[in-house]
Design a protein around this motif. Structure first.
Motif, PDB file in Angstrom:
ATOM      1  N   THR A   1       0.828  -1.208   0.000  1.00  0.00           N
ATOM      2  CA  THR A   1       0.000   0.000   0.000  1.00  0.00           C
ATOM      3  C   THR A   1       0.853   1.245   0.000  1.00  0.00           C
ATOM      4  O   THR A   1       0.488   2.264  -0.609  1.00  0.00           O
ATOM      5  CB  THR A   1      -0.931  -0.007   1.224  1.00  0.00           C
TER       6      THR A   1
ATOM      7  N   GLY B   1       0.318   3.952  -2.668  1.00  0.00           N
ATOM      8  CA  GLY B   1      -0.021   5.278  -2.172  1.00  0.00           C
ATOM      9  C   GLY B   1       0.945   6.344  -2.631  1.00  0.00           C
ATOM     10  O   GLY B   1       0.553   7.506  -2.831  1.00  0.00           O
TER      11      GLY B   1
ATOM     12  N   GLY C   1      -1.148   4.436   3.623  1.00  0.00           N
ATOM     13  CA  GLY C   1      -1.568   5.529   2.749  1.00  0.00           C
ATOM     14  C   GLY C   1      -1.269   6.886   3.335  1.00  0.00           C
ATOM     15  O   GLY C   1      -0.883   7.819   2.619  1.00  0.00           O
TER      16      GLY C   1
ATOM     17  N   SER D   1       1.154   9.633   1.679  1.00  0.00           N
ATOM     18  CA  SER D   1       0.590  10.912   1.265  1.00  0.00           C
ATOM     19  C   SER D   1       1.380  12.080   1.826  1.00  0.00           C
ATOM     20  O   SER D   1       1.741  13.011   1.100  1.00  0.00           O
ATOM     21  CB  SER D   1      -0.872  11.005   1.697  1.00  0.00           C
TER      22      SER D   1
ATOM     23  N   LYS E   1     -11.802   8.600  -5.054  1.00  0.00           N
ATOM     24  CA  LYS E   1     -10.367   8.685  -4.763  1.00  0.00           C
ATOM     25  C   LYS E   1      -9.569   9.072  -6.004  1.00  0.00           C
ATOM     26  O   LYS E   1      -8.593   9.824  -5.926  1.00  0.00           O
ATOM     27  CB  LYS E   1      -9.874   7.340  -4.211  1.00  0.00           C
TER      28      LYS E   1
ATOM     29  N   SER F   1      -4.697  13.858   1.122  1.00  0.00           N
ATOM     30  CA  SER F   1      -4.681  12.405   0.967  1.00  0.00           C
ATOM     31  C   SER F   1      -4.488  11.711   2.309  1.00  0.00           C
ATOM     32  O   SER F   1      -5.097  10.673   2.577  1.00  0.00           O
ATOM     33  CB  SER F   1      -3.568  11.989  -0.006  1.00  0.00           C
TER      34      SER F   1
ATOM     35  N   TYR G   1      -6.915   9.013   4.107  1.00  0.00           N
ATOM     36  CA  TYR G   1      -6.474   7.713   4.616  1.00  0.00           C
ATOM     37  C   TYR G   1      -6.693   7.575   6.122  1.00  0.00           C
ATOM     38  O   TYR G   1      -6.829   6.461   6.637  1.00  0.00           O
ATOM     39  CB  TYR G   1      -4.997   7.493   4.299  1.00  0.00           C
TER      40      TYR G   1
END
Length: 469
Positions: A33, A37, A196, A200, A289, A312, A316
């Motif tokens: 992820t 991400g 995430g 971000s 998203k 973001s 998340y």
């Protein structure tokens, strides 16, 4: 005479079909992820810069430069052209990748039910590394942005991120008790939010300081680390493995049989209805998203990369707040009503975001979404409980199929809807998503009410009739 030492206490019996103390699958999902991400928002910003520069547009992705901070920017035809072009390229790239993965996931998912989960985790993480390497080549050599599509297709052939999700959830189903499964699934989804959020915040700040290349090197390293963890550290969760051919239609038939010949007739309709609810919910998640970054780049928000990273991260953060909320709400509510509260949070947040014209209002929308991710672990857990332990692999293969279809539909609908509605309401796709979410809310509530009536009637039938005089 010294007494003989007493024998050590016997270990508590383990549930049949389970392996105790297996290494956690959460670190692998975290790394994968983190890779995805980092790539998502940065790839959109890179497309904005590259395509804007090719057309002579110098309003650098909402950094506050001339042309974005005044009312005339909203009507700038060149900016609208770049915005629509980036949206279309996002559509082509996502469409190509997800269309390929839709077939590979439903092939590899049931295959893992026979040969084990580890091969179905090694392949897609290696595919992510290949995709990231392709993106790096595009940036170093300044290749045409169409090579992004090639990278996505290569990842899609190995199952893409959807297969990582499906295999991870199947791994948890293999190793968890039924009564604790909803929370275990929520913990796994919380890993998505944590990774995430890190991606971000770090990606936005890093890109602002050093450009695109270095963050993509971190994404490449994360995908390699996930591959090595799956290959070297993760133990197999499927106890009775057997060799199975990969390229055969029997894997697709296993998914089909799951919905046409379940153990109980009522389970078939519940599987279909819960899958429909899951499809609509995840389609809205994916679609919105995909558009958040583009929405924030455009007028009147005109966010720079650091604000995009914070936005973001706030999005998340809903994974972690939903995990905490689910744990607390489970103390006094059934899982179904927890899911309904999560859907209400999701609908309200999307309505606020659709009307956001200022930065505080946009972050308010992200705040209202704090329970938006509570519904998906409930649905996954309910689906898992509708089938036997021996069918978990086929079930999560079908969920992966639905999730791949979600991505296909979401990218097609939302990325096409956004440029088509720019002239009258920029936030219309989010409002559209909020309306769609009313359907899964109705489905989940109806199933719960139907089950309650069925249980009540069964209780009445089982009660002894009063004795006659």
């Amino acid at each position: 005479m010294a007494a003989e030492p007493s024998p050590p206490p016997a270990a508590p019996p383990q549930p049949p079909g389970r392996r105790p103390a297996l290494p956690a699958v959460e670190p692998l999902l975290f790394l994968a992820t983190l890779c995805v991400g980092l790539q998502g928002p940065l790839a959109t910003q890179y497309l904005w810069d590259r395509l804007g520069a090719e057309r002579g547009y110098h309003g650098h992705n909402g950094s506050g430069s001339a042309g974005c901070g005044n009312s005339s920017a909203g009507a700038d035809p060149l900016r609208q052209e770049v915005e629509a072009l980036v949206s279309h390229w996002n559509l082509y790239i996502n469409l190509g990748g997800f269309f390929v993965s839709l077939f590979s996931v439903t092939l590899l998912g049931p295959w893992s039910d026979s040969v084990g989960r580890r091969p179905a985790l090694i392949l897609p993480t290696a595919g992510l590394a290949l995709q990231t390497a392709t993106y790096l080549l595009v940036m170093y050599l300044e290749l045409h942005v169409a090579y992004f599509l090639l990278g996505r297709i290569l990842s899609g052939l190995t199952g893409d991120y959807n297969l990582i999700l499906a295999s991870s959830f199947a791994y948890v189903a293999d190793t968890s008790e039924r009564r604790a499964r909803t929370f275990r699934v929520a913990v796994l989804e919380a890993c998505l939010g944590t990774a995430g959020m890190v991606a971000s915040i770090g990606g936005g700040q890093w890109r602002r300081a050093q450009g695109y290349v270095n963050p993509f090197w971190l994404a490449f390293a994360a995908s390699l680390a996930a591959t090595l963890y799956a290959a070297l550290c993760l133990r197999e969760s499927v106890r009775q493995r057997k060799p199975a051919r990969l390229f055969t239609l029997s894997h697709y038939k296993a998914v089909y049989r799951l919905y046409t010949a379940p153990e109980h007739p009522s389970a078939r309709w519940k599987l279909i209805l819960y899958s429909l609810a899951f499809f609509l919910l995840v389609t809205v998640h994916f679609g919105s998203k995909d558009l958040y970054v583009l929405y924030e780049l455009g007028f009147p928000l005109c966010w720079a990369s650091d604000l995009i990273g914070y936005g973001s991260a706030a999005n998340y953060l809903a994974y972690l707040s939903s995990l905490a909320g689910l744990r607390l709400l489970q103390l006094c509510l059934a899982d179904t009503w927890v899911a309904e509260i999560g859907l209400i949070s999701n609908i309200a947040g999307l309505v606020v975001i659709s009307l956001a014209t200022t930065t505080p209002l946009m972050f308010t929308g992200y705040g209202v979404l704090f329970l938006s991710m509570a519904a998906t672990p409930v649905i996954r857990s309910k689906l898992s409980k509708l089938v036997s332990e021996a069918e978990q692999g086929a079930l999560f293969a079908s969920v992966a199929c639905v999730q791949g279809l979600c991505s296909l539909v979401a990218t097609g609908v939302f990325n096409s809807l956004y440029p088509a509605t720019l002239h009258f309401m920029r936030g219309f796709p989010f409002l559209f998503g909020a309306i769609i979410l009313l359907i899964p809310a109705a489905i989940i509530g109806w199933i719960e009410i139907w089950d309650s009536k069925h249980d009540y009637n069964a209780f009445q039938d089982a009660a002894p009739s009063p004795a006659k005089d």
